[in-house]
Design a protein around this motif. Structure first.
Motif, PDB file in Angstrom:
ATOM      1  N   GLN A 181       2.521  -1.633 -12.475  1.00  0.00           N
ATOM      2  CA  GLN A 181       2.953  -0.896 -11.539  1.00  0.00           C
ATOM      3  C   GLN A 181       3.582   0.414 -11.726  1.00  0.00           C
ATOM      4  N   LEU A 182       4.344   0.641 -12.881  1.00  0.00           N
ATOM      5  CA  LEU A 182       4.788   1.897 -13.120  1.00  0.00           C
ATOM      6  C   LEU A 182       4.173   1.747 -14.744  1.00  0.00           C
ATOM      7  N   GLU A 183       4.379   3.464 -14.932  1.00  0.00           N
ATOM      8  CA  GLU A 183       3.712   3.559 -16.463  1.00  0.00           C
ATOM      9  C   GLU A 183       4.804   4.255 -17.558  1.00  0.00           C
ATOM     10  N   VAL A 184       5.963   4.635 -17.009  1.00  0.00           N
ATOM     11  CA  VAL A 184       7.045   5.314 -17.804  1.00  0.00           C
ATOM     12  C   VAL A 184       8.466   4.675 -17.625  1.00  0.00           C
ATOM     13  N   CYS A 185       9.024   4.346 -18.854  1.00  0.00           N
ATOM     14  CA  CYS A 185      10.570   3.923 -18.670  1.00  0.00           C
ATOM     15  C   CYS A 185      11.240   4.182 -19.870  1.00  0.00           C
ATOM     16  N   LEU A 186      12.450   3.928 -19.736  1.00  0.00           N
ATOM     17  CA  LEU A 186      13.441   3.949 -21.088  1.00  0.00           C
ATOM     18  C   LEU A 186      13.697   2.689 -21.442  1.00  0.00           C
ATOM     19  N   LEU A 187      14.006   2.275 -22.594  1.00  0.00           N
ATOM     20  CA  LEU A 187      14.229   1.188 -23.092  1.00  0.00           C
ATOM     21  C   LEU A 187      14.961   1.469 -24.256  1.00  0.00           C
ATOM     22  N   HIS A 188      15.917   0.224 -24.572  1.00  0.00           N
ATOM     23  CA  HIS A 188      16.445   0.390 -25.817  1.00  0.00           C
ATOM     24  C   HIS A 188      15.389   0.044 -26.951  1.00  0.00           C
ATOM     25  N   GLU A 189      15.605   0.559 -28.124  1.00  0.00           N
ATOM     26  CA  GLU A 189      14.521   0.565 -29.071  1.00  0.00           C
ATOM     27  C   GLU A 189      14.265  -0.973 -29.359  1.00  0.00           C
ATOM     28  N   ALA A 190      15.027  -1.809 -29.420  1.00  0.00           N
ATOM     29  CA  ALA A 190      14.902  -3.117 -30.004  1.00  0.00           C
ATOM     30  C   ALA A 190      14.197  -3.840 -28.658  1.00  0.00           C
ATOM     31  N   GLU A 191      14.164  -3.571 -27.620  1.00  0.00           N
ATOM     32  CA  GLU A 191      13.779  -4.131 -26.246  1.00  0.00           C
ATOM     33  C   GLU A 191      12.074  -3.483 -26.229  1.00  0.00           C
ATOM     34  N   ALA A 192      12.167  -2.386 -26.640  1.00  0.00           N
ATOM     35  CA  ALA A 192      10.765  -1.552 -26.578  1.00  0.00           C
ATOM     36  C   ALA A 192       9.655  -2.304 -27.664  1.00  0.00           C
ATOM     37  N   HIS A 193      10.504  -2.616 -28.686  1.00  0.00           N
ATOM     38  CA  HIS A 193       9.935  -3.430 -29.804  1.00  0.00           C
ATOM     39  C   HIS A 193       9.309  -4.548 -29.474  1.00  0.00           C
ATOM     40  N   ALA A 194      10.430  -5.444 -28.867  1.00  0.00           N
ATOM     41  CA  ALA A 194       9.914  -6.727 -28.296  1.00  0.00           C
ATOM     42  C   ALA A 194       8.808  -6.877 -27.519  1.00  0.00           C
ATOM     43  N   ALA A 195       9.050  -5.880 -26.304  1.00  0.00           N
ATOM     44  CA  ALA A 195       7.853  -5.927 -25.381  1.00  0.00           C
ATOM     45  C   ALA A 195       6.588  -5.605 -26.238  1.00  0.00           C
ATOM     46  N   PHE A 196       6.529  -4.520 -26.867  1.00  0.00           N
ATOM     47  CA  PHE A 196       5.318  -3.979 -27.704  1.00  0.00           C
ATOM     48  C   PHE A 196       4.797  -5.199 -28.369  1.00  0.00           C
TER      49      PHE A 196
ATOM     50  N   ARG B 274       0.929  -1.074  -0.048  1.00  0.00           N
ATOM     51  CA  ARG B 274       0.056   0.178  -0.010  1.00  0.00           C
ATOM     52  C   ARG B 274       0.878   1.371   0.179  1.00  0.00           C
ATOM     53  N   GLN B 275       1.868   1.356   0.510  1.00  0.00           N
ATOM     54  CA  GLN B 275       3.029   2.389   0.865  1.00  0.00           C
ATOM     55  C   GLN B 275       3.498   2.606  -0.716  1.00  0.00           C
ATOM     56  N   TRP B 276       3.737   1.455  -1.236  1.00  0.00           N
ATOM     57  CA  TRP B 276       4.375   1.514  -2.654  1.00  0.00           C
ATOM     58  C   TRP B 276       3.371   1.979  -3.767  1.00  0.00           C
ATOM     59  N   ASP B 277       1.961   1.696  -3.382  1.00  0.00           N
ATOM     60  CA  ASP B 277       0.969   2.340  -4.452  1.00  0.00           C
ATOM     61  C   ASP B 277       0.900   3.686  -4.176  1.00  0.00           C
ATOM     62  N   VAL B 278       0.812   4.248  -2.972  1.00  0.00           N
ATOM     63  CA  VAL B 278       0.712   5.631  -2.621  1.00  0.00           C
ATOM     64  C   VAL B 278       1.844   6.237  -3.328  1.00  0.00           C
ATOM     65  N   TYR B 279       3.250   5.852  -3.016  1.00  0.00           N
ATOM     66  CA  TYR B 279       4.246   6.406  -3.749  1.00  0.00           C
ATOM     67  C   TYR B 279       4.521   6.641  -5.153  1.00  0.00           C
ATOM     68  N   ARG B 280       4.275   5.598  -5.842  1.00  0.00           N
ATOM     69  CA  ARG B 280       4.113   5.662  -7.348  1.00  0.00           C
ATOM     70  C   ARG B 280       2.973   6.426  -7.716  1.00  0.00           C
ATOM     71  N   LYS B 281       1.871   6.715  -7.146  1.00  0.00           N
ATOM     72  CA  LYS B 281       0.826   7.443  -7.600  1.00  0.00           C
ATOM     73  C   LYS B 281       1.010   8.773  -7.226  1.00  0.00           C
ATOM     74  N   ALA B 282       2.005   9.319  -6.247  1.00  0.00           N
ATOM     75  CA  ALA B 282       2.347  10.528  -5.930  1.00  0.00           C
ATOM     76  C   ALA B 282       3.280  11.213  -6.719  1.00  0.00           C
ATOM     77  N   ARG B 283       4.163  10.306  -7.630  1.00  0.00           N
ATOM     78  CA  ARG B 283       5.369  10.581  -8.244  1.00  0.00           C
ATOM     79  C   ARG B 283       5.415  10.071  -9.663  1.00  0.00           C
ATOM     80  N   LEU B 284       6.205  10.735 -10.404  1.00  0.00           N
ATOM     81  CA  LEU B 284       6.568  10.467 -11.796  1.00  0.00           C
ATOM     82  C   LEU B 284       7.743   9.567 -11.576  1.00  0.00           C
ATOM     83  N   VAL B 285       7.615   8.228 -11.737  1.00  0.00           N
ATOM     84  CA  VAL B 285       8.646   7.268 -11.532  1.00  0.00           C
ATOM     85  C   VAL B 285       9.297   6.942 -12.772  1.00  0.00           C
ATOM     86  N   LEU B 286      10.463   7.383 -13.130  1.00  0.00           N
ATOM     87  CA  LEU B 286      11.258   6.914 -14.409  1.00  0.00           C
ATOM     88  C   LEU B 286      11.714   5.620 -14.296  1.00  0.00           C
TER      89      LEU B 286
END
Length: 193
Positions: free
Chosen positions: A94-109, A34-46
């Motif tokens: 659990q999180l909404e934004v991240c940085l990925l290598h382009e090939a990894e982003a495409h593989a996940a997508f 629950r603490q993690w849920d509040v923390y991540r909703k109150a911040r932009l976690v990159l």
């Protein structure tokens, strides 16, 4: 002479009741989740993978930009143990934004290996950070929020180390992008050439 309280059977029952009550108390309102849920909703976690030093450095730089330009975001960096854990955190929302290598982003997508066990992750591109890294988010990120993130990054592009972004002139991805643009990012790029 022993009383009912002193009887071993009553002591065990009382001890069980006490332990059960303590377990309920510990597992309810005092859960770290629950603490993690509040923390991540109150911040932009990159989120960046600890195994990709360039992503970590880019995420640190973006956190500084957003902390200055969008102070209400309370931007911060989080490191996943590796890229597989990063994709799992994003796929599980659990999180909404991240940085990925382009090939990894495409593989996940596309739901391809090595991330196939997560299924297709609904990623959308916010910005290209040089030739190899993308700043991506989940498609559920509101259009206005995505627009603000891209706008702040674009306005402070010169604050980034040119070597980190391979001297790219700005965050706009190339037309050959394999992870579609978020509608908010698309709107920003259409308005600003």
């Amino acid at each position: 002479m022993t009383t009912a309280v002193d009887h071993p059977m009553h002591r065990r029952a009382g001890l069980r009741l006490l332990c059960a009550g303590a377990a309920v108390w510990l597992l309810s309102g005092h859960s770290p989740y629950r603490q993690w849920d509040v923390y991540r909703k109150a911040r932009l976690v990159l989120l960046a993978s600890a195994t990709d030093e360039t992503s970590v450095r880019l995420a640190q730089a973006l956190a500084v930009i957003y902390a200055q330009r969008l102070p209400q975001s309370r931007a911060t960096l989080a490191r996943a143990r590796d890229t597989n854990d990063l994709v799992r955190l994003i796929a599980s929302k659990q999180l909404e934004v991240c940085l990925l290598h382009e090939a990894e982003a495409h593989a996940a997508f596309s739901g391809a290996e090595p991330f196939a066990d997560n299924g297709r992750v609904a990623l959308r591109t916010l910005a290209a950070l040089g030739e190899h890294h993308l700043f991506v988010c989940l498609e559920q990120v509101p259009k206005a929020a995505a627009y603000l993130l891209v706008e702040a990054l674009s306005e402070h592009w010169r604050d980034l180390d040119p070597a980190l972004v391979q001297r790219a002139p700005g965050p706009k991805p190339s037309p050959a992008l394999r992870v579609p643009l978020h509608p908010g990012a698309l709107e920003f790029y259409q308005e600003h050439g």
